[in-house]
Write a protein that holds these residues in place. Structure first.
Motif, PDB file in Angstrom:
ATOM      1  N   GLU A   1       1.333  -0.715  10.028  1.00  0.00           N
ATOM      2  CA  GLU A   1       1.029  -1.421   8.782  1.00  0.00           C
ATOM      3  C   GLU A   1       0.861  -0.420   7.638  1.00  0.00           C
ATOM      4  OE1 GLU A   1      -2.244  -4.163   9.050  1.00  0.00           O
ATOM      5  OE2 GLU A   1      -2.164  -4.658   6.917  1.00  0.00           O
TER       6      GLU A   1
ATOM      7  N   VAL B   1      -5.325   6.706   3.979  1.00  0.00           N
ATOM      8  CA  VAL B   1      -6.333   5.938   3.237  1.00  0.00           C
ATOM      9  C   VAL B   1      -5.797   4.542   2.949  1.00  0.00           C
ATOM     10  CG1 VAL B   1      -7.649   5.815   1.097  1.00  0.00           C
ATOM     11  CG2 VAL B   1      -7.306   8.017   2.228  1.00  0.00           C
ATOM     12  N   VAL B   2      -4.516   4.499   2.595  1.00  0.00           N
ATOM     13  CA  VAL B   2      -3.857   3.204   2.403  1.00  0.00           C
ATOM     14  C   VAL B   2      -3.451   2.703   3.787  1.00  0.00           C
ATOM     15  CG1 VAL B   2      -1.823   2.062   1.482  1.00  0.00           C
ATOM     16  CG2 VAL B   2      -3.003   3.806   0.130  1.00  0.00           C
ATOM     17  N   SER B   3      -4.107   1.660   4.254  1.00  0.00           N
ATOM     18  CA  SER B   3      -3.843   1.222   5.617  1.00  0.00           C
ATOM     19  C   SER B   3      -3.457  -0.245   5.718  1.00  0.00           C
ATOM     20  CB  SER B   3      -5.089   1.466   6.478  1.00  0.00           C
ATOM     21  OG  SER B   3      -6.182   0.754   5.935  1.00  0.00           O
ATOM     22  N   MET B   4      -3.472  -0.957   4.604  1.00  0.00           N
ATOM     23  CA  MET B   4      -3.218  -2.395   4.671  1.00  0.00           C
ATOM     24  C   MET B   4      -2.021  -2.806   3.823  1.00  0.00           C
ATOM     25  SD  MET B   4      -7.150  -3.572   4.584  1.00  0.00           S
ATOM     26  CE  MET B   4      -8.219  -3.174   5.976  1.00  0.00           C
ATOM     27  N   LEU B   5      -1.247  -3.686   4.376  1.00  0.00           N
ATOM     28  CA  LEU B   5      -0.006  -4.116   3.731  1.00  0.00           C
ATOM     29  C   LEU B   5      -0.287  -5.157   2.660  1.00  0.00           C
ATOM     30  CD1 LEU B   5       3.135  -3.962   3.913  1.00  0.00           C
ATOM     31  CD2 LEU B   5       3.001  -5.852   5.562  1.00  0.00           C
ATOM     32  N   ARG B   6       0.370  -5.017   1.547  1.00  0.00           N
ATOM     33  CA  ARG B   6       0.256  -6.025   0.489  1.00  0.00           C
ATOM     34  C   ARG B   6       0.767  -7.372   0.989  1.00  0.00           C
ATOM     35  NH1 ARG B   6       4.240  -3.135  -3.666  1.00  0.00           N
ATOM     36  NH2 ARG B   6       3.003  -1.399  -2.865  1.00  0.00           N
ATOM     37  N   VAL B   7       0.497  -8.418   0.238  1.00  0.00           N
ATOM     38  CA  VAL B   7       0.838  -9.769   0.690  1.00  0.00           C
ATOM     39  C   VAL B   7       1.847 -10.385  -0.276  1.00  0.00           C
ATOM     40  CG1 VAL B   7      -0.088 -12.023   1.334  1.00  0.00           C
ATOM     41  CG2 VAL B   7      -1.507  -9.972   1.573  1.00  0.00           C
ATOM     42  N   PRO B   8       2.981 -10.865   0.221  1.00  0.00           N
ATOM     43  CA  PRO B   8       3.950 -11.494  -0.686  1.00  0.00           C
ATOM     44  C   PRO B   8       3.460 -12.854  -1.158  1.00  0.00           C
ATOM     45  CG  PRO B   8       4.681 -11.728   1.582  1.00  0.00           C
ATOM     46  CD  PRO B   8       3.439 -10.879   1.618  1.00  0.00           C
ATOM     47  N   THR B   9       3.908 -13.261  -2.336  1.00  0.00           N
ATOM     48  CA  THR B   9       3.535 -14.591  -2.840  1.00  0.00           C
ATOM     49  C   THR B   9       4.370 -15.659  -2.142  1.00  0.00           C
ATOM     50  OG1 THR B   9       5.163 -14.534  -4.604  1.00  0.00           O
ATOM     51  CG2 THR B   9       2.985 -13.599  -5.099  1.00  0.00           C
ATOM     52  N   LEU B  10       3.906 -16.897  -2.271  1.00  0.00           N
ATOM     53  CA  LEU B  10       4.671 -18.008  -1.688  1.00  0.00           C
ATOM     54  C   LEU B  10       6.075 -18.069  -2.280  1.00  0.00           C
ATOM     55  CD1 LEU B  10       2.135 -20.980  -1.499  1.00  0.00           C
ATOM     56  CD2 LEU B  10       3.187 -19.754   0.400  1.00  0.00           C
ATOM     57  N   LYS B  11       6.175 -17.782  -3.574  1.00  0.00           N
ATOM     58  CA  LYS B  11       7.494 -17.839  -4.230  1.00  0.00           C
ATOM     59  C   LYS B  11       8.414 -16.751  -3.668  1.00  0.00           C
ATOM     60  CE  LYS B  11       6.290 -20.265  -8.452  1.00  0.00           C
ATOM     61  NZ  LYS B  11       4.874 -20.473  -8.564  1.00  0.00           N
TER      62      LYS B  11
ATOM     63  N   ARG C   1      -1.181 -12.260  17.007  1.00  0.00           N
ATOM     64  CA  ARG C   1      -0.450 -11.003  16.844  1.00  0.00           C
ATOM     65  C   ARG C   1      -0.724 -10.393  15.469  1.00  0.00           C
ATOM     66  NH1 ARG C   1      -0.052 -12.559  21.376  1.00  0.00           N
ATOM     67  NH2 ARG C   1       1.818 -12.615  22.666  1.00  0.00           N
TER      68      ARG C   1
END
Lengths: 289, 480
Positions: free
Chosen positions: A49, A208-218, A42
């Motif tokens: 997004e 143009v901005v099409s991708m989501l940022r990624v959270p850290t493990l913390k 998925r």
């Protein structure tokens, strides 16, 4: 300002190789759509997004101006949305999941109901509008089209249900003071940049901005025990029963053939290749313009 | 006295002709790094020394001529073919290096179905060779993730391994003979024989030399029957890696040879199997292949072993087959990943090591925990074991981090190298090898003496004997 983003978790059919499509199609024939997608991981709907990331960037930009922004995200679907909601919680969204089954449905029933909603845009829009009200959203941000079965009509129908204006084909959103936004969108006659005042519905298109940022493990760990608010359709006062009953059944799935004819331009050097490209394939077209 | 950049280019043109000497500044800059510093190319921020030229010889004699000339003038030469290196082996560590690109040597010399071997020049893409031998109902058995892009010369030079290694072995088990050119211009051919006991196996001087000793111009590899109709796929979810390692060990000790034998930790499993594995699940999977009876016996044997572990929950084999069909990385996935990095500044890196069965879980646990605790901005820390042997296995650490508050050119120093350092330390502490199949490159060269211990004498002697002037790929394997 409070922004709510509606998103959909969709099967990533793009990741399926040709060899696997036969299996998916056979499962669709035999067991229905929800079962057919069990082979497929998925992902966020692509426009959804973009909408989620635009919301985060808007929050960050407003924060730079000293303006507070509340973010919420919601989806209609089953437990397979949980990892996505967890990701959004870690990024700072308050999260809400709506079970379209309307009661203590099994996961399979929920998945089947969510799948049926793919072909019931009016019912989906009613749920989306109810979520926006529930979350107290000044701005409802949606992808302009969902995944498989997406009709592209949900943003319009949700805006109508909410009695709010709707801006479509949105490509960028910037703060414009405390209570307004500057929204870029594509119109029939080209790109437009205009001021918008909430409440409104914004449907994000080819941003143009099409991708989501990624959270850290913390960041993920920090919200590990934060529950996701859950409602049924009935809790939100929406009856999707008729829509689900009337939803068309998926009888088959097949890939869209996106292959394109190709010509390999040859030449011993880059200059020769460029010349062959121009003489053989571009010149006549350019002269015809 | 070292040659000027202009004199190097002039010298090379004199040997190969101007068409075979690339001096386009843009191309040179892009070739100053490989995937170790891939952010420099993605964000177009370059800080490495720019090579003087890229040369494209077309045969071993031209390779010999260039190397002889470079050896005489002390010019650093970086051998290259497909360019999929991940550990800095293709970086120009010193100014005015010459990249010797073997991709123009791309002829399939001979496919010999009777003797089950194929001879190719170094610049033949593995995918091209695989497609050709499939026409004969055969396979190379070699399938690294880079198969669509990598070339045979580079695969041999980096001691590559493929995803079916548990059955077919690494590239070192496949190469039967080869041709290589040394810095003094000597062209050496190792003949193709099934085995010999005529002294040390000198193939292993060349296999894995990473361009630090010689340039590989031709290789002959084994072929195997291709029988995909017999493939069998098996998969399970389970709660911990320790059990996964234990099952892998039992399968290997039991004498089974599945082509694929893997266990994924929850983080890594989440990237591939989230449609059927819960967020805290590990995933154990196998593929058995070969003749029908062998594939069936292998799958049955593995099934019996895993059945003794009730903590493993079997999943439909179609889930594993679907995953298997989407294993390799072609240009489309590479471009998509580059775009994702450009937008999110979230970077994926990998580091692979090996160790015996007694140590592998401890290395995995210790390195993973230290990285989570000590490295900032980690977004995923996971990994999998994917190549097993009777005495141990590998661990392929797979991790993502956000690049925060530094430029793309500083990413390796702030994140990547400190992570590698932790993995290397924890591996060496427990007697493992710091490199399983990516090669030392320049990234792990600083630990070469620790890796080799007293046997470093042998390795160093190879370098000083074959490349006494140190012109072959400075900084790779042997730190500057």
């Amino acid at each position: 300002m409070r922004i709510a983003v509606g998103f959909k978790v969709t099967p990533d059919f793009e990741a399926l190789r040709a060899a696997d499509w036969a299996r998916v199609a056979a499962a669709a024939d035999a067991e229905g759509r929800a079962q057919a997608t069990r082979y497929v991981r998925r992902v966020f709907g692509v426009f959804d997004e973009a909408a989620l990331e635009l919301a985060l960037r808007l929050r960050d930009a407003r924060a730079d101006d000293g303006l507070p922004t509340g973010l919420a995200a919601f989806t209609v679907g089953g437990p397979d949305a949980s990892p996505f909601l967890h990701t959004l919680q870690a990024l700072g969204f308050d999260c809400l999941r709506v079970d379209p089954g309307g009661g203590p449905a099994s996961a399979a029933d929920t998945a089947e109901a969510a799948g049926a909603l793919d072909f019931a845009p009016a019912a989906t829009a009613a749920l989306v509008a109810a979520c926006a009200r529930q979350l107290g959203a000044d701005i409802l941000l949606l992808g302009e089209r969902g995944g498989p079965g997406g009709s592209g009509t949900v943003p319009f129908l949700a805006a109508e249900a909410l009695g709010r204006p709707c801006v479509t084909c949105v490509t960028a959103i910037e703060p414009a003071g405390a209570d307004r936004l500057r929204v870029s969108f594509r119109a029939d006659d080209g790109p437009v940049r205009a001021l918008t005042a909430p409440p409104c519905v914004l449907a994000v298109g080819n941003a143009v901005v099409s991708m989501l940022r990624v959270p850290t493990l913390k960041e993920r760990l920090a919200v590990r025990d934060v529950p996701v608010t859950q409602f049924t359709a009935a809790d939100l006062g929406v009856d999707v029963g008729v829509a689900l009953d009337r939803a068309p059944a998926v009888r088959s799935l097949e890939p869209v053939d996106r292959s394109r004819a190709g010509i390999v331009v040859t030449g011993a050097t880059a200059a020769e290749q460029a010349r062959a490209l121009y003489e053989g394939h571009l010149r006549a077209r350019l002269e015809a313009l | 006295m070292s040659l000027s950049r202009e004199a190097i280019v002039e010298g090379l043109r004199g040997i190969l002709g101007p068409e075979a000497v690339v001096t386009d500044e843009r191309v040179l800059v892009e070739n100053s790094v490989d995937n170790f510093r891939k952010l420099q190319n993605i964000f177009d921020v370059h800080v490495m020394p720019v090579p003087a030229a890229i040369v494209t010889p077309t045969n071993a004699r031209e390779v010999a001529a260039v190397l002889t000339w470079a050896n005489e003038h002390g010019v650093n030469v970086i051998p290259k073919t497909g360019g999929t290196a991940t550990e800095g082996g293709l970086e120009s560590a010193v100014p005015d290096s010459v990249i010797m690109d073997g991709s123009a040597m791309n002829e399939i010399v001979k496919i010999d179905p009777y003797n089950m071997q194929a001879t190719v020049q170094c610049g033949v893409p593995l995918q091209v060779l695989e497609d050709r031998v499939r026409e004969h109902g055969l396979t190379t058995g070699h399938s690294p993730q880079s198969k669509p892009v990598a070339h045979l010369g580079g695969l041999v030079a980096t001691r590559s391994i493929g995803q079916f290694s548990t059955l077919y072995g690494g590239i070192e088990d496949m190469v039967v003979g080869l041709e290589a050119v040394f810095p003094n211009g000597e062209i050496c051919r190792i003949k193709n024989v099934p085995r010999r006991a005529a002294g040390p196996d000198i193939r292993h001087i060349v296999i894995g030399n990473e361009g630090a000793l010689c340039f590989i111009t031709e290789v002959t590899v084994k072929l195997f029957p291709y029988l995909p109709e017999n493939n069998r796929f098996l998969g399970w979810t389970l709660m911990d890696m320790k059990t996964g390692f234990e099952v892998l060990r039992e399968v290997m000790v039991g004498g089974y040879k599945p082509s694929v034998a893997r266990v994924y930790d929850p983080g890594d499993a989440g990237l591939h199997f989230s449609h059927f594995a819960a967020p805290d699940d590990c995933v154990l999977l196998f593929m058995a292949e070969g003749a029908e009876g062998i594939a069936k016996a292998t799958a049955d044997g593995i099934q019996a072993i895993v059945d003794r572990h009730p903590e493993c929950t079997q999943v439909p084999s179609e889930y594993i087959e679907t995953w298997f069909n989407d294993l390799c990385w072609g240009p489309d996935k590479i471009l998509a990943e580059d775009e994702r990095i450009r937008q999110t500044r979230n970077v994926n890196r990998t580091t692979e090591i090996s160790a015996d069965w007694s140590s592998i879980n401890d290395i995995y646990q210790a390195a993973r925990q230290r990285i989570i605790d000590e490295i900032p901005d980690i977004t995923m820390m996971g990994g999998h074991s994917s190549h097993s042997y009777i005495n141990g296995t590998n661990m392929y650490f797979n991790y993502f981090f956000n690049v925060v508050d530094v430029g793309p050119e500083e990413e390796t120093e702030k994140y990547y190298l400190p992570i590698i350092s932790i993995i290397v330390e924890e591996t060496l502490k427990r007697g493992g090898s710091i490199v399983h199949h990516h090669g030392m490159g320049k990234a792990r060269a600083p630990w070469v003496r620790d890796e080799y211990g007293s046997s470093y004498y042998m390795l160093e002697t190879l370098k000083t004997s074959f490349d006494p002037n140190g012109i072959m790929n400075k900084g790779t394997i042997f730190p500057i």
